[in-house]
Design a protein around this motif. Structure first.
Motif, PDB file in Angstrom:
ATOM      1  N   HIS A   1      30.359  62.978  83.527  1.00 55.60           N
ATOM      2  CA  HIS A   1      30.181  64.046  82.802  1.00 55.60           C
ATOM      3  C   HIS A   1      28.867  64.083  82.085  1.00 55.60           C
ATOM      4  N   ILE A   2      28.520  63.548  80.800  1.00 58.49           N
ATOM      5  CA  ILE A   2      27.405  63.688  80.167  1.00 58.49           C
ATOM      6  C   ILE A   2      26.683  62.551  79.992  1.00 58.49           C
ATOM      7  N   GLU A   3      27.139  61.324  80.478  1.00 61.96           N
ATOM      8  CA  GLU A   3      26.433  60.054  80.306  1.00 61.96           C
ATOM      9  C   GLU A   3      25.564  59.859  81.156  1.00 61.96           C
ATOM     10  N   THR A   4      24.678  58.788  80.406  1.00 59.33           N
ATOM     11  CA  THR A   4      23.327  58.417  81.280  1.00 59.33           C
ATOM     12  C   THR A   4      23.695  57.143  82.096  1.00 59.33           C
ATOM     13  N   ALA A   5      22.840  56.744  82.864  1.00 63.10           N
ATOM     14  CA  ALA A   5      22.930  55.392  83.657  1.00 63.10           C
ATOM     15  C   ALA A   5      23.150  54.372  82.672  1.00 63.10           C
ATOM     16  N   GLU A   6      22.080  54.183  81.541  1.00 64.28           N
ATOM     17  CA  GLU A   6      22.119  53.403  80.752  1.00 64.28           C
ATOM     18  C   GLU A   6      23.491  53.058  79.692  1.00 64.28           C
ATOM     19  N   GLU A   7      23.973  54.343  79.597  1.00 70.10           N
ATOM     20  CA  GLU A   7      25.324  54.334  78.685  1.00 70.10           C
ATOM     21  C   GLU A   7      26.273  53.934  79.846  1.00 70.10           C
ATOM     22  N   ARG A   8      26.419  54.013  80.905  1.00 62.84           N
ATOM     23  CA  ARG A   8      27.297  53.494  82.034  1.00 62.84           C
ATOM     24  C   ARG A   8      27.260  51.964  82.012  1.00 62.84           C
ATOM     25  N   VAL A   9      25.999  51.585  82.248  1.00 61.90           N
ATOM     26  CA  VAL A   9      25.810  49.937  81.984  1.00 61.90           C
ATOM     27  C   VAL A   9      26.132  49.361  80.858  1.00 61.90           C
ATOM     28  N   ASP A  10      25.808  50.044  79.618  1.00 63.15           N
ATOM     29  CA  ASP A  10      26.247  49.541  78.354  1.00 63.15           C
ATOM     30  C   ASP A  10      27.895  49.230  78.402  1.00 63.15           C
ATOM     31  N   HIS A  11      28.495  50.209  78.893  1.00 65.84           N
ATOM     32  CA  HIS A  11      29.729  50.269  78.900  1.00 65.84           C
ATOM     33  C   HIS A  11      30.116  49.042  79.532  1.00 65.84           C
ATOM     34  N   MET A  12      29.793  48.825  80.606  1.00 64.33           N
ATOM     35  CA  MET A  12      30.020  47.540  81.385  1.00 64.33           C
ATOM     36  C   MET A  12      29.872  46.636  80.712  1.00 64.33           C
ATOM     37  N   LEU A  13      28.710  46.337  80.281  1.00 60.63           N
ATOM     38  CA  LEU A  13      28.205  45.002  79.324  1.00 60.63           C
ATOM     39  C   LEU A  13      28.934  44.824  78.163  1.00 60.63           C
ATOM     40  N   ARG A  14      29.329  45.950  77.521  1.00 66.54           N
ATOM     41  CA  ARG A  14      30.474  45.566  76.289  1.00 66.54           C
ATOM     42  C   ARG A  14      31.772  44.940  76.905  1.00 66.54           C
ATOM     43  N   SER A  15      32.456  45.461  78.068  1.00 68.60           N
ATOM     44  CA  SER A  15      33.464  44.994  78.711  1.00 68.60           C
ATOM     45  C   SER A  15      33.496  43.551  79.000  1.00 68.60           C
ATOM     46  N   ARG A  16      32.140  43.275  79.561  1.00 70.00           N
ATOM     47  CA  ARG A  16      31.917  41.917  80.179  1.00 70.00           C
ATOM     48  C   ARG A  16      31.835  41.074  78.932  1.00 70.00           C
ATOM     49  N   ALA A  17      31.139  41.336  77.751  1.00 74.47           N
ATOM     50  CA  ALA A  17      31.209  40.550  76.441  1.00 74.47           C
ATOM     51  C   ALA A  17      32.441  40.074  75.988  1.00 74.47           C
ATOM     52  N   LEU A  18      33.251  41.190  76.134  1.00 74.08           N
ATOM     53  CA  LEU A  18      34.799  40.778  75.607  1.00 74.08           C
ATOM     54  C   LEU A  18      35.373  39.750  76.579  1.00 74.08           C
ATOM     55  N   GLN A  19      35.310  40.105  77.936  1.00 74.28           N
ATOM     56  CA  GLN A  19      35.919  39.261  78.749  1.00 74.28           C
ATOM     57  C   GLN A  19      35.410  37.924  78.749  1.00 74.28           C
ATOM     58  N   ASP A  20      34.240  37.519  78.295  1.00 71.53           N
ATOM     59  CA  ASP A  20      33.652  36.366  78.097  1.00 71.53           C
ATOM     60  C   ASP A  20      34.319  35.801  77.006  1.00 71.53           C
ATOM     61  N   GLU A  21      34.798  36.507  76.012  1.00 71.06           N
ATOM     62  CA  GLU A  21      35.383  35.845  74.905  1.00 71.06           C
ATOM     63  C   GLU A  21      37.029  35.314  75.309  1.00 71.06           C
ATOM     64  N   THR A  22      37.394  36.492  75.992  1.00 72.11           N
ATOM     65  CA  THR A  22      39.074  36.235  76.039  1.00 72.11           C
ATOM     66  C   THR A  22      39.486  36.095  77.425  1.00 72.11           C
ATOM     67  N   GLY A  23      38.792  36.507  78.434  1.00 69.33           N
ATOM     68  CA  GLY A  23      39.433  36.461  79.804  1.00 69.33           C
ATOM     69  C   GLY A  23      40.530  37.341  80.113  1.00 69.33           C
TER      70      GLY A  23
END
Ligand code: V47
Length: 368
Positions: free
Chosen positions: A227-249
């Motif tokens: 929709h209106i998201e940029t490549a940076e915003e997609r990657v940021d979304h992935m990185l925030r998901s990855r960071a939580l996964q590091d904490e909890t699995g």
């Protein structure tokens, strides 16, 4: 392949992947900007095969949307109706909702996936009874119900904490959380496409998944793209998901969701292309080194793109689904369900090995 990766500008990323070094924001953006889609796909496929070989998972499930009444008015949505009584608004009685499962007693379903609008007037008991009734009908069924957005809404409406809501739902039979409601975590976009006081922000979405994981639930995380998201915003979304996964699995799958523009307030936008869909799934596989599965939701991508994505990092096709409304009201032309035989055939036709799984990725063995 090495020279092709070099000409695609991906040599450094290839070296990082071989050395087991994590990709960062700039790497993710570069993967989105690289013209050579097949080079990106080749890298993602290697990561997919490292984890899963040819194995490709699907689930025998049904979808239930018990109400489309929703106090939030997200621009992206074609499903919601603001108030009971508005044209097209519906709310199932508990009996009607339970009937959806009763009507399928002959099907060896292993999961019900429930997502609802944010209904302002239903009592909390409606949801706990919904779950209890499903378990009475089919004690072995896995209840993957309520997005983090719904959990936050329940907490605010019924004056409980997010944790109390989750504990009560677990006591009533909740087994895991679906990944809906994530949209795009970046404030700039979230504010535009899903700006509603009733819709929780990215921090609370992630916090609810953190609490759920702490209480022993597994969950998924989605990302609405195209929709209106940029490549940076997609990657940021992935990185925030990855960071939580590091904490909890606790995340099992990352699920990119292709935006469908029909019948909503963003209908001027074109839908994402097949090329973009393949790339998003591939980049997700490469960025999310700690989330076991990348799912292509065939209802959203289209069946052919989902099948092709099995060579672009994807190892999971969701499942039979049945009775999906959110995408079909937003213009999806995919079927409303696939049989297990059809899913197996399309996985085999892609040169992959189909495996029926339950929600927790245990392989389901069926007597044939
Ligand atoms: O959160 C709504 C999306 C999601 C549109 O956890 C739209 O296994 C595209 O989350 N175009 C709900 N997308 C569906 C969902 C999901 C799907 C499959 C598997 C799982 C899982 C979760 O649907 C919403 C929103 O992001 N959505 N409207 C639209 N017009």
């Amino acid at each position: 392949m090495v020279s092709r990766l070099r000409s695609a500008g991906l040599a450094e990323i290839q070296e990082k992947l071989v050395a087991g070094v994590r990709l960062d924001l700039a790497d993710g953006v570069r993967l989105f900007e690289a013209r050579d889609l097949l080079a990106v796909g080749w890298l993602a496929n290697r990561e997919r095969e490292k984890r899963h070989g040819a194995r490709t998972y699907y689930n025998f499930n049904i979808r239930l949307e018990a109400t489309n009444v929703c106090v939030a008015s997200c621009l992206l949505c074609a499903f919601a109706r603001l108030k009971p009584g508005d044209p097209g608004a519906y709310t199932m009685s508990l009996e009607q909702a339970w009937d959806k499962l009763r009507q399928r007693v002959h099907q060896p379903l292993t999961e019900i996936h429930v997502v609802n609008g944010l209904h302002p007037d239903l009592p909390f008991d409606y949801y706990t009874e919904l779950l209890r009734g499903f378990k009475r009908i089919r004690p072995d069924i896995h209840l993957k119900c309520f997005t983090a957005v719904e959990i936050a809404f329940f907490a605010d409406l019924y004056k409980m904490t997010d944790e109390q809501v989750l504990r009560e739902l677990i006591a009533a039979g909740l087994d895991s959380l679906p990944g809906g409601g994530a949209e795009i975590f970046a404030e700039r976009v979230r504010k535009k496409i899903a700006n509603d006081v009733n819709k929780c922000d990215a921090t609370r979405y992630l916090s609810i998944h953190r609490i759920a994981h702490g209480l022993g639930l597994r969950s998924n995380v989605t990302m609405l793209y195209g929709h209106i998201e940029t490549a940076e915003e997609r990657v940021d979304h992935m990185l925030r998901s990855r960071a939580l996964q590091d904490e909890t699995g606790g995340f099992q799958a990352f699920i990119p969701l292709a935006f469908h523009p029909d019948n909503n307030q963003m209908r001027k936008l074109p839908p994402p292309s097949a090329i973009d869909s393949l790339r998003v799934h591939a980049v997700a596989r490469l960025m999310l080194d700690n989330i076991p599965h990348v799912k292509a939701f065939w209802i959203a991508t289209g069946v052919e793109v989902a099948q092709t994505a099995l060579w672009f990092g994807v190892d999971d096709l969701d499942g039979t689904v049945q009775e999906e409304k959110i995408y079909h009201m937003a213009g999806a032309r995919t079927p409303e369900s696939l049989t297990t035989r059809e899913i197996e055939r399309l996985i085999r036709a892609a040169g992959r090995e189909p495996l029926e799984r339950d929600t927790l990725y245990n392989v389901v063995a069926r007597a044939s």
